[in-house]
Design an enzyme around this catalytic site. Structure first.
Site, PDB file in Angstrom:
ATOM      1  N   CYS A   1       0.733  -1.268   0.157  1.00 32.15           N
ATOM      2  CA  CYS A   1      -0.049   0.128   0.219  1.00 32.15           C
ATOM      3  C   CYS A   1       0.917   1.329  -0.087  1.00 32.15           C
ATOM      4  O   CYS A   1       0.519   2.321  -0.779  1.00 32.15           O
ATOM      5  CB  CYS A   1      -0.974  -0.038   1.098  1.00 32.15           C
ATOM      6  SG  CYS A   1      -0.273   0.153   2.572  1.00 32.15           S
TER       7      CYS A   1
ATOM      8  N   HIS B   1      -2.593   1.173   6.576  1.00 32.41           N
ATOM      9  CA  HIS B   1      -3.032   1.065   5.225  1.00 32.41           C
ATOM     10  C   HIS B   1      -3.321   2.397   4.919  1.00 32.41           C
ATOM     11  O   HIS B   1      -3.669   3.345   5.362  1.00 32.41           O
ATOM     12  CB  HIS B   1      -4.373   0.237   5.032  1.00 32.41           C
ATOM     13  CG  HIS B   1      -4.428  -0.069   3.619  1.00 32.41           C
ATOM     14  ND1 HIS B   1      -3.597  -0.852   2.868  1.00 32.41           N
ATOM     15  CD2 HIS B   1      -5.588   0.423   2.776  1.00 32.41           C
ATOM     16  CE1 HIS B   1      -4.285  -1.010   1.418  1.00 32.41           C
ATOM     17  NE2 HIS B   1      -5.331  -0.445   1.584  1.00 32.41           N
TER      18      HIS B   1
ATOM     19  N   HIS C   1      -5.692   2.151  -4.161  1.00 35.14           N
ATOM     20  CA  HIS C   1      -4.766   1.629  -3.216  1.00 35.14           C
ATOM     21  C   HIS C   1      -4.399   0.172  -3.814  1.00 35.14           C
ATOM     22  O   HIS C   1      -4.982  -0.432  -4.440  1.00 35.14           O
ATOM     23  CB  HIS C   1      -5.548   1.415  -1.926  1.00 35.14           C
ATOM     24  CG  HIS C   1      -6.611   0.571  -1.751  1.00 35.14           C
ATOM     25  ND1 HIS C   1      -6.627  -0.817  -1.042  1.00 35.14           N
ATOM     26  CD2 HIS C   1      -8.034   0.650  -2.410  1.00 35.14           C
ATOM     27  CE1 HIS C   1      -8.032  -1.265  -1.072  1.00 35.14           C
ATOM     28  NE2 HIS C   1      -8.678  -0.467  -2.026  1.00 35.14           N
TER      29      HIS C   1
END
Length: 155
Positions: free
Chosen positions: A53, A104, A116
């Site tokens: 990420c 994240h 993402h």
């Protein structure tokens, strides 16, 4: 062939989601995001051979001339805090997926969606409103100055 078909379908979905009337459409930010849709997840990855990420957000911002560290928690300590109501394309959005704080990160692309690198699906566009993400949303940061934002979204 299947991966290519999936990437094409996701790219088309991104184009339809953003729409040709959007400020974001045909911009350098849109082009970078679009070029990464479908790239596989890879732990520690920072290239189109595979992203985690924060490697993904680092890559996107490097293409826009901005250097970010390669860790979501470190990226969270950068920029200016932005309320969810004030999000604009290019803002970083952060989540607690581990139960231990920011774990994240993604790039807000407009219309309530963010791009993402998902550990299960690779680089995708997802709604912030999906219950999984809504329940884990921590906040957002604006990394780009107004001049960088305009350069990245108006060309």
């Amino acid at each position: 062939m299947n991966k290519k078909l999936t990437a094409t379908a996701l790219s088309m979905a991104l184009a339809l989601t953003i729409g040709t009337g959007s400020v974001f459409a045909d911009s350098s930010l849109e082009k970078v995001v679009d070029s990464t849709i479908g790239v596989n997840y890879k732990s520690g990855g920072t290239t189109t051979n595979g992203f985690d990420c924060s490697g993904y957000t680092r890559y996107v911002f490097l293409k826009l001339g901005i250097t970010l560290p390669h860790q979501s928690a470190s990226q969270y300590h950068m920029g200016q805090e932005v309320s969810r109501a004030e999000l604009r394309a290019g803002d970083l959005v952060f989540f607690n997926t581990s139960g231990k704080g920011v774990s994240h990160v993604g790039v807000y692309v407009g219309n309530g969606k963010f791009s993402h690198s998902s550990s299960s699906k690779g680089v995708i566009i997802t709604s912030l409103g999906q219950s999984y993400w809504a329940e884990r949303y921590v906040g957002a940061k604006r990394i780009m100055s107004t001049a960088k934002y305009e350069a990245a979204t108006y060309n």
